[in-house]
Design an enzyme around this catalytic site. Structure first.
Site, PDB file in Angstrom:
ATOM      1  NE  ARG A  15      40.005 -11.859  24.950  1.00 52.98           N
ATOM      2  CZ  ARG A  15      39.734 -10.564  25.062  1.00 52.98           C
ATOM      3  NH1 ARG A  15      40.704  -9.701  24.908  1.00 52.98           N
ATOM      4  NH2 ARG A  15      38.517 -10.144  25.314  1.00 52.98           N
ATOM      5  CE  LYS A 119      55.140  -6.876  13.618  1.00 55.28           C
ATOM      6  NZ  LYS A 119      53.797  -7.447  13.626  1.00 55.28           N
ATOM      7  CD  GLU A 494      43.121   8.236  13.000  1.00 53.51           C
ATOM      8  OE1 GLU A 494      43.161   7.087  13.446  1.00 53.51           O
ATOM      9  OE2 GLU A 494      44.044   8.741  12.320  1.00 53.51           O
ATOM     10  NE  ARG A 525      48.342  -4.785  26.216  1.00 53.62           N
ATOM     11  CZ  ARG A 525      48.525  -3.541  25.767  1.00 53.62           C
ATOM     12  NH1 ARG A 525      48.243  -3.257  24.516  1.00 53.62           N
ATOM     13  NH2 ARG A 525      48.978  -2.610  26.569  1.00 53.62           N
ATOM     14  CG  HIS A 704      56.197   4.049  21.140  1.00 52.80           C
ATOM     15  ND1 HIS A 704      56.858   4.811  20.210  1.00 52.80           N
ATOM     16  CD2 HIS A 704      55.393   3.223  20.462  1.00 52.80           C
ATOM     17  CE1 HIS A 704      56.473   4.430  19.002  1.00 52.80           C
ATOM     18  NE2 HIS A 704      55.587   3.475  19.132  1.00 52.80           N
TER      19      HIS A 704
HETATM   20  N1  GLN Z   1      46.597   7.427  11.717  1.00 55.49           N
HETATM   21  C1  GLN Z   1      46.866   6.420  12.665  1.00 55.49           C
HETATM   22  C2  GLN Z   1      46.814   6.999  14.074  1.00 55.49           C
HETATM   23  O1  GLN Z   1      47.214   8.104  14.250  1.00 55.49           O
HETATM   24  C3  GLN Z   1      48.218   5.771  12.433  1.00 55.49           C
HETATM   25  C4  GLN Z   1      48.497   4.665  13.405  1.00 55.49           C
HETATM   26  C5  GLN Z   1      49.741   3.824  13.123  1.00 55.49           C
HETATM   27  O2  GLN Z   1      50.637   4.245  12.452  1.00 55.49           O
HETATM   28  N2  GLN Z   1      49.810   2.619  13.651  1.00 55.49           N
HETATM   29  O3  GLN Z   1      46.416   6.363  15.003  1.00 55.49           O
END
Ligand code: GLN
Ligand code: ZN
Length: 770
Positions: A15, A119, A494, A525, A704
Site C-alpha cells: 500500500r 460504486k 460495539e 482507502r 457522515h
Molecule cells: N451496527 C453497525 C454499526 O452501528 C451498523 C453499521 C452499518 O450499517 N454499516 O456500526
C-alpha cells in the site's frame, strides 16, 4: 496466441500509494516524492508483468485516485467550481486540481465540494462520477496518458497497451448537472472527436499498437439510444483512426442480447468475461465476423481462487477451433484491480489452503501457463489438477453436517410464529415504549484508545482479561451515558469489534484472513475482505458474552447486535465452488443460532444489520427477482428462530428502496432503521407509498459529517415522517452507526435527538387529545 492483461492493482505490494498520497495531502512529502512513489509502483508492476510473460501489458491503468477521474482530466471534463484551485496557490498543478476534484478543496477561504462518488458496477470499488452540463465541451487536457506510455515502453522494452474507458461507458458513468435538462448520451458527437485525437496521437506520435477501450456497459441493459451511440462512436473511430488496433473490453456480465451489437462494432478485438458468463462463448463464436479477435477472460479478476485449468482450457480450445490461435487472446476476466497483490506475502495461511488461491501476481502466471499448456506443455496441468482435487475433497472445509442442515431447510425456518400484527401487539405489551422511541444503530465512537487496546492485545502487551476489563469499562460508560441522556432502547456500543464482518468471520468456522490482502475501495482507502473458504458454522456463542454483560448493567432494554448473512457474504471473498445462495444460507443458520442464544440469554430486542442487501443486486434487472428471493429468505432464516415477543430489528444504509420495497417488506423485520436524513425523508416516500406495515426508524441525524443537527431540524424531520407513516410506527435514531464519529459531537447530537423526540411526541399527543 497473445496473453493479455486488462489492468493491475496500483496500491503497491504494501500500500505504498496510500501512504504517499496521504502524506502528500498533509504536506508531509513533496510533489516530487509523491511522483517518485508512484513511478516506483508503476515500474514494479510493468517489470512484473513483463517477467510473467504477458504480451499486452497495460499502461494508464495506474491512478493516483480513480481511473474515471483520470478520464475526466484527460478529456477536460472539469466542473467550473474548480477554476479557483488552479490560481489559488502559485504552484498548484494538475495533480492538485485532480485531488481537489476527488476530495474537495478547503484553503484560503475557498470551500469547494468534492465530486460525487459511487460504486463501480457490482464491485466494492468507488469511482468519481463525471459531471456534465448541457453545453459540455471536451478537449485533450491532461498528458499523463502519454508519459505513462513512454514510461512503460522504456521499462519493459515492449509496446505497452494504453487503457482508456470507452466513450459510451464514460458518458454513461456520469451525471447531468445544471438547470437545463438534457441527455448526456447526446454529448457523444462532441466527445468522439477528442477520442479520435487521442487515439491518433498514440498511434502516430507514440507508435502505440493495441489500445484498450473499456466498455463495460456493453454487458448491461441498454436502451435503443445507447445502442445507437455505440454504433455511432465506433464507426467514427474506425473512420478517423483506420490504423489503430482497438481492443474493446467488456466484463462483470455476459453480453446476452447485446452480443450482435458488440460483435458488429468495427474494432480489432473484443474481450469477454468468461468467468461470470462462460456460456456466452457459444453465442459469440456463432456470430463473430471474420477477422475480429477474441480475448478470453478466463482467469477470475474478482476473486482469489486458483484457476481451474481444465475448465479454462475447454473454453480456450473451443475458441481456437473456431477462430485459429492467431485470433485468440488469453486474459483475466477484468482488471486485477479487484484482487489483492501477491499471495506469496501470505506466509501465515495454512499452506494447504493457500495452494487453492491466486492473487494478482499469481493470476498473471496462470494466464501465461494456460498459454503454455495450449502450446503443448501439458505437464503444467498436473499440479493444477491436484490443487483442484485437494480443494474439492478437503476435510478442512467440507463439513457434511453443515451441508446436510442447509439441504433440509424448510419454508417454516423462514417464518416467525405469528404475523407482524400479532407480534406487534405482544411486543407493545411487553416493552411499554413511548411513542417515537429513541435508539441508536449500534456502534459508538471507536476512539484511538479503544483501537490501541486491540493493537496491544495482539502484540501481547495486554492479557485477554485486561483487554476485556477495559472494554467492559467503555461499555459501562456508554450505557450510563445513554441512561442519563434518556435513550429508550440502548446499545452496548460495539467497542469489542474491529469490523462488523471481520468480527463474526473470526469466530465462525469456514473463514480465513490475510495479512496483506488489501483491495482498493476508493482513493487511498483499502479493505481487506475475509475469505470464505469452506462450509460455515458457529462453534460457539459469538456476542452473548458482551450483550449479557451490557444487559446486566441496566434495567432498560439492551439491543443485541449482529451482522446479517447477506452482508457477511457481500463483504467477503466468497467460494466459487457452490452458489452464493448456499453459502448465504450456511451463514444464515449460524446467525440464527446466535439470535436464539441471545434470546435465551435474556436479550429481547435483536438487530441484524443488512446494509449490503441492495449492493448485491445483479447488474441485469431480469436477475433481480431471483437474487432478492434468496437474499430475503436468508435474512428471514437468520431471524425466525425466536418467539413473538422477541423484537427483531434490521438496519440498512446507502439504500434507495423504491424499486425493491416489496422485498424489504418481505424481510418482515419488526423494526427497520434506514438512512434518510440527507435526503430530507425523501427515501421514506417509498415506504409511505407502499403502505409499509411494520415499524420504521428513519434516520434523523446524518452521521457522515461532524455537524451536530439542531433540535428543531430533527423535530421537523420527525413531523415529516409522521405525515408519511402512522406515528405509532415511527422510531427515532441516527442514519447509521457512530463508529467513525468523535464523542463530543455524538453526545450533543444524541441529546438533541432525544429532545426532538420528546417535542414531537408531545405534539402528537396533543393532537390525539384534541
Ligand atoms: N451496527 C453497525 C454499526 O452501528 C451498523 C453499521 C452499518 O450499517 N454499516 O456500526
Ligand atoms: Zn448503516
Amino acid at each position: 496466441m497473445l496473453t493479455n492483461n486488462l489492468g493491475y492493482p496500483r496500491m503497491g505490494s504494501h500500500r505504498q500509494l496510500k501512504k504517499a498520497c496521504e502524506q502528500y495531502w498533509t504536506g508531509a512529502i513533496s510533489r516530487q516524492e509523491l511522483f517518485l512513489a508512484a513511478k516506483r509502483i508503476q515500474e514494479d508492476n510493468w517489470t512484473l508483468q513483463a517477467a510473467a510473460g504477458i504480451d499486452l501489458i497495460p499502461c494508464n491503468d495506474f491512478s493516483f485516485y480513480d481511473q474515471v477521474l483520470d478520464m475526466s482530466l484527460l478529456l477536460g471534463v472539469i466542473p467550473t467550481r474548480y477554476a479557483p484551485v488552479v490560481t489559488d496557490v502559485k504552484d498548484n498543478t494538475e495533480i492538485d486540481l485532480y485531488f481537489a476534484m476527488a476530495r474537495g478543496y478547503q484553503r484560503h477561504g475557498l470551500d469547494i465540494t468534492a465530486m460525487e462518488m459511487t460504486k463501480w458496477f457490482d464491485t466494492n470499488y468507488h469511482y468519481i462520477v463525471p459531471e456534465f452540463t448541457h453545453d459540455q465541451s471536451f478537449k485533450l487536457f491532461s498528458n499523463r496518458l502519454f508519459s505513462e506510455f513512454s514510461g512503460a515502453k522504456y521499462v519493459t522494452g515492449k509496446t505497452p497497451k494504453p487503457v482508456l474507458i470507452g466513450p459510451v461507458s464514460y458518458l454513461l458513468l456520469g451525471k447531468e448537472k445544471g438547470s437545463v435538462p438534457f441527455d448526456r448520451i447526446d454529448l457523444i458527437k462532441k466527445l468522439v472527436p477528442v477520442y479520435v485525437e487521442i487515439l491518433n496521437k498514440l498511434k502516430d506520435d507514440y507508435r502505440a499498437d493495441w489500445i484498450q477501450l473499456d466498455e463495460p456497459f456493453l454487458a448491461m441493459d441498454l436502451t435503443e439510444k445507447q445502442q445507437q451511440a455505440y454504433k455511432y462512436a465506433y464507426a467514427e473511430i474506425k473512420k478517423h483512426c483506420p490504423h489503430v488496433k482497438t481492443l474493446l473490453t467488456t466484463y462483470f456480465e455476459g453480453l446476452q442480447e447485446n452480443t450482435e451489437l458488440a460483435v458488429s462494432l468495427p474494432v480489432c478485438a473484443l474481450h469477454v468475461d468468461l468467468v461470470r458468463a462462460p456460456r456466452q462463448l457459444d453465442d459469440i463464436l456463432s456470430s463473430i465476423p471474420p477477422k475480429l479477435s477474441l480475448s478470453l477472460g478466463v482467469v477470475d479478476g474478482r476473486n482469489i481462487w486458483k484457476n481451474d485449468y481444465s475448465q479454462s482450457l475447454s473454453l480456450i480450445r473451443k475458441a481456437i477451433d473456431r477462430l485459429g490461435a492467431e485470433r485468440v487472446m488469453i486474459a483475466p476476466s477484468c482488471s486485477l484491480l479487484h484482487t489483492p497483490f501477491d499471495l506469496d506475502l501470505e506466509t501465515g495461511l495454512n499452506p494447504v489452503i493457500r495452494n487453492w488461491m491466486a492473487f494478482a501476481k499469481q493470476k498473471l502466471q496462470e494466464v501465461r501457463e494456460l498459454a503454455a499448456i495450449v502450446n503443448g506443455n501439458t505437464s503444467l496441468l498436473v499440479a493444477n489438477q491436484q490443487a483442484q482435487e485437494s480443494r474439492s475433497t478437503s476435510a478442512l472445509i467440507h463439513k457434511p453436517a453443515v451441508k446436510e442442515r442447509v439441504a433440509t431447510i424448510t419454508a417454516k425456518d423462514g417464518e416467525r410464529n405469528s404475523p407482524f400484527a400479532i407480534r406487534q401487539q405482544v411486543q407493545r405489551q411487553l416493552f411499554q415504549l413511548p411513542l417515537f422511541p429513541t435508539t441508536t444503530i449500534g456502534s459508538f465512537p471507536q476512539t484511538d484508545d479503544i483501537r490501541q487496546l486491540r493493537a496491544r492485545l495482539k502484540k501481547g502487551e495486554l492479557t485477554q482479561a485486561e483487554y476485556d476489563t477495559a472494554i467492559e469499562q467503555a461499555t459501562l460508560e456508554a450505557i450510563r451515558w445513554q441512561e442519563e441522556t434518556g435513550l429508550d432502547v440502548l446499545v452496548h456500543g460495539e467497542f469489542e469489534r474491529n469490523d462488523m464482518v471481520e468480527y463474526f468471520g473470526e469466530q465462525l468456522d469456514g473463514f480465513v484472513f490475510t495479512k496483506n490482502g488489501w483491495v482498493q475501495s476508493y482513493g487511498s482507502r483499502c479493505v481487506k475482505p475475509p475469505i470464505i473458504v469452506g462450509d460455515v458454522s458457529r462453534p460457539a456463542d459469538m456476542t452473548v458474552r458482551w450483550s449479557s454483560f451490557a444487559q446486566a448493567q441496566t434495567t432498560r432494554f439492551m439491543k443485541g447486535m449482529l451482522t446479517g448473512p447477506v452482508t457477511i457474504l457481500q463483504w467477503s471473498f466468497v467460494r466459487n465452488d457452490q452458489p452464493r445462495s448456499v453459502t448465504t444460507n450456511q451463514i444464515a443458520l449460524a446467525i440464527r443460532d446466535e439470535v436464539v442464544a441471545l434470546e435465551k440469554a435474556g436479550i429481547s430486542i435483536i438487530q441484524v444489520d443488512e446494509p449490503a442487501i441492495r449492493e448485491g443486486l445483479p447488474l441485469r434487472k431480469k436477475d433481480w427477482g431471483a437474487y432478492l428471493q434468496w437474499a430475503v429468505r436468508a435474512f428471514r432464516i437468520s431471524v425466525s428462530g425466536v418467539k413473538d415477543e422477541t423484537q427483531i430489528h434490521t438496519h440498512m444504509c446507502y439504500s434507495e428502496f423504491n424499486d425493491i420495497i416489496e422485498h424489504i417488506a418481505a424481510m418482515d423485520a419488526d423494526v427497520i432503521t434506514i438512512e434518510t436524513s440527507r435526503s430530507q425523508m425523501e427515501l421514506l416516500e417509498a415506504f409511505a407509498h407502499f403502505k409499509y406495515p411494520n415499524e420504521i426508524g428513519p434516520g434523523v441525524y446524518d452521521i457522515h459529517s461532524p455537524r451536530v443537527p439542531s433540535v428543531a431540524e430533527m423535530v421537523s424531520l420527525l413531523e415529516k415522517a409522521a405525515t408519511l407513516l402512522p406515528a405509532r410506527n415511527v422510531w427515532v435514531n441516527p442514519d447509521c452507526g457512530l463508529k467513525t464519529r468523535k464523542w463530543p459531537e455524538t453526545k450533543t447530537a444524541l441529546e438533541n435527538m432525544v429532545k426532538a423526540a420528546a417535542i414531537a411526541r408531545a405534539e402528537v399527543e396533543k393532537k390525539i387529545v384534541a
